[in-house]
Design a protein around this motif. Structure first.
Motif, short mmCIF file in Angstrom:
data_model
loop_
_atom_site.label_atom_id
_atom_site.label_comp_id
_atom_site.label_asym_id
_atom_site.label_seq_id
_atom_site.Cartn_x
_atom_site.Cartn_y
_atom_site.Cartn_z
N ILE A 548 41.63 47.73 37.35
CA ILE A 548 42.36 47.43 38.58
C ILE A 548 42.01 46.01 39.02
CG2 ILE A 548 42.80 48.19 40.94
CD1 ILE A 548 41.67 50.91 40.14
N PRO A 549 42.99 45.14 39.26
CA PRO A 549 42.67 43.77 39.69
C PRO A 549 41.88 43.73 40.98
CG PRO A 549 44.95 43.92 38.93
CD PRO A 549 44.42 45.32 38.99
N GLU A 550 42.14 44.67 41.93
CA GLU A 550 41.39 44.67 43.17
C GLU A 550 39.90 44.87 42.94
OE1 GLU A 550 44.07 46.23 42.58
OE2 GLU A 550 45.56 45.94 44.16
N ASN A 551 39.53 45.72 41.96
CA ASN A 551 38.11 45.92 41.66
C ASN A 551 37.49 44.66 41.06
OD1 ASN A 551 38.18 48.53 42.61
ND2 ASN A 551 38.52 49.44 40.60
N ASN A 860 39.39 43.70 30.03
CA ASN A 860 39.89 43.98 31.38
C ASN A 860 39.49 42.88 32.35
OD1 ASN A 860 41.16 46.34 30.66
ND2 ASN A 860 39.56 47.69 31.41
N ILE A 861 38.23 42.43 32.25
CA ILE A 861 37.77 41.38 33.16
C ILE A 861 38.52 40.09 32.90
CG2 ILE A 861 35.77 40.00 33.82
CD1 ILE A 861 34.01 42.40 33.20
N ALA A 862 38.66 39.69 31.62
CA ALA A 862 39.37 38.45 31.30
C ALA A 862 40.84 38.52 31.68
CB ALA A 862 39.21 38.15 29.82
N ARG A 863 41.45 39.67 31.54
CA ARG A 863 42.87 39.81 31.83
C ARG A 863 43.14 39.87 33.34
NH1 ARG A 863 45.51 44.72 28.83
NH2 ARG A 863 43.89 45.77 30.06
N ASN A 864 42.24 40.44 34.12
CA ASN A 864 42.48 40.66 35.54
C ASN A 864 41.88 39.58 36.44
OD1 ASN A 864 43.94 43.07 35.23
ND2 ASN A 864 42.05 44.26 35.08
N ILE A 869 42.18 36.51 41.47
CA ILE A 869 42.15 35.24 42.22
C ILE A 869 43.40 35.10 43.07
CG2 ILE A 869 42.14 32.74 41.95
CD1 ILE A 869 40.43 33.10 39.47
N THR A 870 44.54 35.49 42.52
CA THR A 870 45.79 35.42 43.28
C THR A 870 45.74 36.34 44.50
OG1 THR A 870 46.98 34.94 41.23
CG2 THR A 870 48.28 35.68 43.12
N LEU A 871 45.20 37.52 44.34
CA LEU A 871 45.11 38.45 45.48
C LEU A 871 44.19 37.92 46.56
CD1 LEU A 871 44.88 41.89 43.63
CD2 LEU A 871 46.82 40.99 44.89
N ILE A 872 43.07 37.34 46.16
CA ILE A 872 42.10 36.88 47.15
C ILE A 872 42.62 35.65 47.89
CG2 ILE A 872 39.77 35.96 47.45
CD1 ILE A 872 38.90 37.66 45.09
N GLU A 873 43.10 34.64 47.13
CA GLU A 873 43.55 33.41 47.77
C GLU A 873 44.82 33.63 48.58
OE1 GLU A 873 43.91 30.61 44.65
OE2 GLU A 873 41.73 30.27 44.48
N GLY A 874 45.65 34.59 48.19
CA GLY A 874 46.87 34.86 48.95
C GLY A 874 46.65 35.80 50.11
N GLY A 875 45.45 36.35 50.22
CA GLY A 875 45.17 37.26 51.32
C GLY A 875 45.95 38.54 51.26
N ARG A 876 46.37 38.94 50.04
CA ARG A 876 47.18 40.13 49.88
C ARG A 876 46.36 41.31 49.37
NH1 ARG A 876 50.27 39.62 45.90
NH2 ARG A 876 49.69 37.57 45.10
#
Length: 932
Positions: A548-551, A860-864, A869-876
């Motif tokens: 999961i990218p959030e994790n 998984n780590i390399a792919r996500n 980063i997109t989720l964190i910087e976009g605040g989503r």
């Protein structure tokens, strides 16, 4: 083990007390009992049984009386009978005395003690009111201590679980079948001895010639008998015809029918109607043997009767263990529900609650009611609101022990049956099962429920793959708490497996959310342990977590376990877990065998002088080894071999006589194992020695080859002189063939060189290098330097065969066949060894185990990472708190930070692990895609 076969003096005081006790009780006392011919001393027997807990304790333990018998050396043969006999001695003489003196209780009356058999135990609880005498005449039968079960419901006993498929009983042996009845069959054969018949009568013999025995005591010979008696022949036997008589024994059905017909005729004669026929009618007590064990256990569990529940759980554990591969819940409705309801009683041992399962939606649920249709989502809040039961620590009452044991049996039955796929699917469809699992996992820490929690975790491992769980699911939270707070390896391992298998058999993927940082850090640390099973479970958990990218964003924001890429480094190290070196040898340059010489070489003079010092046959042996070598495909004529031998040593005759021709040929076969004298038949027979060939250069007795001068001018043969030292060969070429004189100071005078051959070139073995490369400038100096490439080192050690071969092998290009032919030496094959480190594979020769799952986590780590980063910087990312986002470090190439220092290791695995190479290639592609 010390035995008590020796005679011992009886204890007078003990004997007196025992005799007085029996006299007062009115029973007989046997002061000198014997078993298997060995005396049994009552004082010793009493002490041994008392040490083991008394008569009831020994009788309750399997084979305990046999072990007591070993103390008296009763022997191993027929041990069961001797053990029961010893038990009977104690029962008749010492059992009542034990109850009176040791237990301080009043013994049962002799009518229900000494006057009965020694079968069974429970003497301390035996009273006139509760004792049931055996049915029939079997009460006083001499049963062994391995006799059958009681007729009532089995009592509580320690259970020995049989192996699956075993049909034997684990508590006591089976009764022997009664002997078969054999009906009487009359013997119809005659017992009379029959004399064989003859074709004619014998004439009477004279009195003096008879030799037969005298049939009558008063007669002296056959002459005294009348003629018709002497010639009497008995009649031939007539066959005896027997007719069977119908009796109640040999034909009871026919006899019964005949009796019925006789009664009917009598009734008809008296004017009464015959009684109606009852043929085919099921009479009371006949035709129905009762339910089988499966139905009885189900009905007993649902009956609510304590004895029947105990009986049912006792046998359900055995059935689930032995027949768990075929015993299905769907074939026995309400079995799973009843087992769950019974196991829920465990809460009443710790809390003031009696759980009830409700199957009505319109009824408001009380705190002790569980929703049997949809489950109870607030079960954890209800457990926290319960009131604890005050119980003294360390004190366990018999009722408490009985209840906890039966609850364990109910849970164990569910666990055993859940191992079957069909039963796991059935249990997954029961909402009350989730509540039961959460309730047990939420019980207070206690040694009494440790095993019960193991059973519950095993059940969860089997059924979570059919469930999808949300973050707030009570069972999901209980499993996470088990990983976080438990210090038990087995519980942690099973909980990790249960979480990793959530939604495994469902179409929607598992979303592993809400995992605390403490659990992630613990899982990271457990991957450092030398425990393959635990490491594998942790990697399965991390694979689900990092999917999961959030994790992954959570890891990038504030996880200390990934500081300095420590965790990624450990995962990279695990890519080679279980690798074993594999050495593969392959041929880089095949060996070339120098062609054999057409002529037998003449040994140099220094070697010949060494041969002359020896006598025959050693001299000829050394000469053969120096001039010939083994070759199974070659041959030499005997005449050529003999002539070369004579030509070499004939000049020393008659001081050094030679071997005879026949002896010399025989010596060849002794020197070379492959040599064999043969005759090639033809017009002119040819005598040869098969298996040897002449050397191109001779060798010393130590195996060191001479160096031949292969300077071969155009149209001429090679020089052919031999030198042992490379420097001498070089000086020979320079002075003789190149015509270079030496100065007075010993240096070469290159200006006055007079080469023998024109044009100036290298004629070593047809080299002609300057002819092949006409643009190169040729001079005596350059030619002298070039000649050193054809010769070995001047060092004597490097001039040996082995050093010479390695010198050739280490050149820029391996010498070809022409160079080998020119050198006269065989070129040895050159092998190279390549070492790889493959990891274990499965039956399909594919990667498996810890290395593969470690690579999946890295992928998984390399792919996500870019998505995180997109989720964190976009605040989503609603998954990260404001505190988590505040810890975020911008402008960092996280992929390069994690995988940059490890690329060399990944490329090493790619090159040395062919099993993991395709997967490592995929990982490197994802690393390159994620790098900024």
């Amino acid at each position: 083990m010390e035995t008590h076969e020796e005679a011992e003096e009886p204890d007078p005081e003990f004997t007196a007390k025992l005799a007085a006790f029996h006299a007062e009780r009115g029973t007989l006392l046997d002061l000198q009992p014997r078993v298997n011919g060995k005396p049994i001393h009552l004082k010793k027997l009493f002490d041994i049984v008392a040490e083991r807990g008394g008569y009831d304790a020994v009788s309750a333990e399997k084979l305990a009386w046999r072990r007591v018998g070993q103390e008296f050396g009763l022997g191993a043969n027929n041990a069961a009978a001797y053990a029961f006999a010893l038990k009977t001695v104690y029962y008749k003489n010492l059992a009542a005395y034990e109850i009176k003196t040791i237990h301080n209780q009043e013994p049962p009356p002799k009518d229900i003690l000494e006057n009965l058999t020694a079968k069974g135990g429970d003497l301390l609880k035996r009273t006139v009111e509760n004792f049931r005498p055996p049915i029939g005449n079997y009460g006083n039968a001499q049963d062994s201590d391995a006799s059958g079960d009681e007729s009532k419901t089995p009592k509580e006993e320690k259970m020995d679980v049989d192996e699956p498929g075993s049909g034997g009983r684990t508590t006591r042996g089976l009764r022997q079948a009664p002997p078969q009845r054999v009906l009487f069959q009359p013997d119809i054969t005659s017992s009379r001895h029959i004399r064989p018949l003859s074709g004619h009568f014998q004439s009477p013999q004279p009195p003096g010639n008879t030799t037969s025995t005298q049939p009558y005591p008063n007669s002296t010979s056959a002459a005294n008998l009348p003629l018709h008696i002497a010639n009497y022949e008995p009649r031939p036997p007539m066959p005896l015809t027997l007719r069977g008589v119908t009796t109640p024994i040999n034909n009871p059905h026919l006899f019964k029918e005949q009796q019925r017909l006789l009664r009917d005729r009598k009734m008809a004669a008296m004017g009464r109607a015959p009684a109606p026929s009852t043929k085919g009618m099921m009479k009371p007590g006949q035709g129905f043997d009762g339910p089988n064990i499966y139905v009885r256990t189900l009905q007993g569990l649902r009956s609510g009767i304590p004895d029947e529940e105990d009986y049912a759980l006792h046998h359900l554990v055995k059935i689930s263990h032995e027949r768990g591969d075929k015993y299905k819940f769907e074939a026995f409705p309400n079995l799973a529900e009843s087992l769950i309801e019974y196991a829920l009683r465990v809460s009443s041992l710790f809390y003031d609650v009696q759980w009830k399962i409700s199957y009505f939606d319109d009824v408001p649920h009380e705190i002790d009611e569980l929703d049997g249709l949809n489950g109870t989502p607030d079960i954890l809040q209800r457990i926290k609101a319960l009131k604890r039961v005050n119980a003294a620590d360390g004190i366990e009452t018999p009722s408490y022990s009985h209840d906890i044991t039966k609850i364990h049996e109910a849970a164990l039955t569910i666990r055993n049956l859940a191992l079957l796929e069909e039963n796991a699917i059935y249990l997954a469809n029961l909402p009350q099962l989730r509540d039961f699992l959460a309730i047990v996992l939420s019980l207070p820490l206690s040694p009494d429920v440790t095993e019960l929690k193991y059973y519950v975790l095993d059940i969860a491992e089997q059924v979570t793959k059919f469930w999808s769980m949300r973050v707030e699911d009570p069972l999901y939270l209980c499993l996470l708490d088990m990983i976080k707070g438990s210090s038990d390896r087995g519980a942690i391992l099973t909980a990790l497996r249960a979480i990793s298998r959530i939604s495994l058999n469902l179409q929607q993927p598992n979303v592993l959310r809400g995992v605390p940082d403490a659990i992630i850090e613990k899982v990271f640390q457990w991957t450092l342990l030398q425990d393959d099973e635990l490491v594998n479970a942790c990697l399965d958990f991390l694979y689900q977590f990092t999917a999961i990218p959030e994790n992954v964003a959570l890891l990038l924001s504030h996880s200390n376990a990934l500081e300095s890429s420590a965790f990624v480094t450990q995962l990279t190290r695990l890519l080679q877990h279980g690798a074993r070196p594999h050495h593969e040898k392959f041929l880089t340059h095949p060996g070339i065998r120098a062609p054999s010489s057409n002529e037998i070489v003449t040994v140099p003079r220094d070697l010949l002088v060494e041969f002359i010092k020896h006598d025959e046959p050693q001299r000829s042996t050394q000469w053969l080894k120096a001039v010939f070598e083994e070759d199974i495909e070659s041959d030499v004529t005997q005449i050529a071999l003999w002539q070369a031998y004579q030509g070499q040593f004939g000049q020393f005759l008659p001081h050094k006589p030679l071997l005879q021709a026949a002896d010399f040929i025989k010596n060849v076969s002794v020197v070379f194992k492959t040599a064999n004298a043969q005759i090639v038949e033809g017009a002119n027979n040819k005598f040869i020695i098969k298996g040897i060939r002449p050397r191109r250069v001779p060798v010393t007795s130590a195996g060191r080859p001479y160096l031949a001068c292969f300077w071969t001018p155009t149209g001429e043969s090679a020089c052919g002189q031999f030198f042992l030292i490379p420097e001498n060969l070089y000086n020979h070429i320079a002075s003789t063939h190149l015509g270079v004189p030496k100065k007075e100071d010993g240096k070469w005078d290159l200006d006055n060189a007079q080469p023998q051959q024109k044009p100036l070139d290298c004629y070593w073995g047809g080299c002609r290098i300057y002819k092949r490369y006409p643009d190169r400038e040729c001079s005596v100096l350059r030619l002298g330097v070039h000649l050193k490439t054809h010769l070995p080192d001047s060092d004597e050690k490097a001039a040996s065969q082995q050093k010479f071969s390695r010198t050739l092998a280490t050149q820029t290009t391996m010498p070809d066949a022409s160079a080998v032919k020119a050198s006269g030496q065989n070129r040895e094959a050159v092998w190279s060894t390549q070492t790889s480190y493959p990891t274990p594979v499965n039956e399909h020769k594919e990667a498996t185990g810890i290395p593969l799952i470690s690579l999946f986590v890295l992928r998984n780590i390399a792919r996500n990472i870019p998505k995180a980063i997109t989720l964190i910087e976009g605040g989503r990312s609603s998954y990260l708190t404001a505190e988590d986002q505040a810890k975020w470090v911008e402008g960092v190439d996280w992929v390069d930070r994690f995988f940059g220092p490890l690329k060399h290791r990944l490329f090493w695995v790619l090159a040395h692990n062919p099993v993991m190479a395709p997967h490592v290639t995929d990982l490197l592609i994802w690393i390159d895609k994620g790098s900024t």
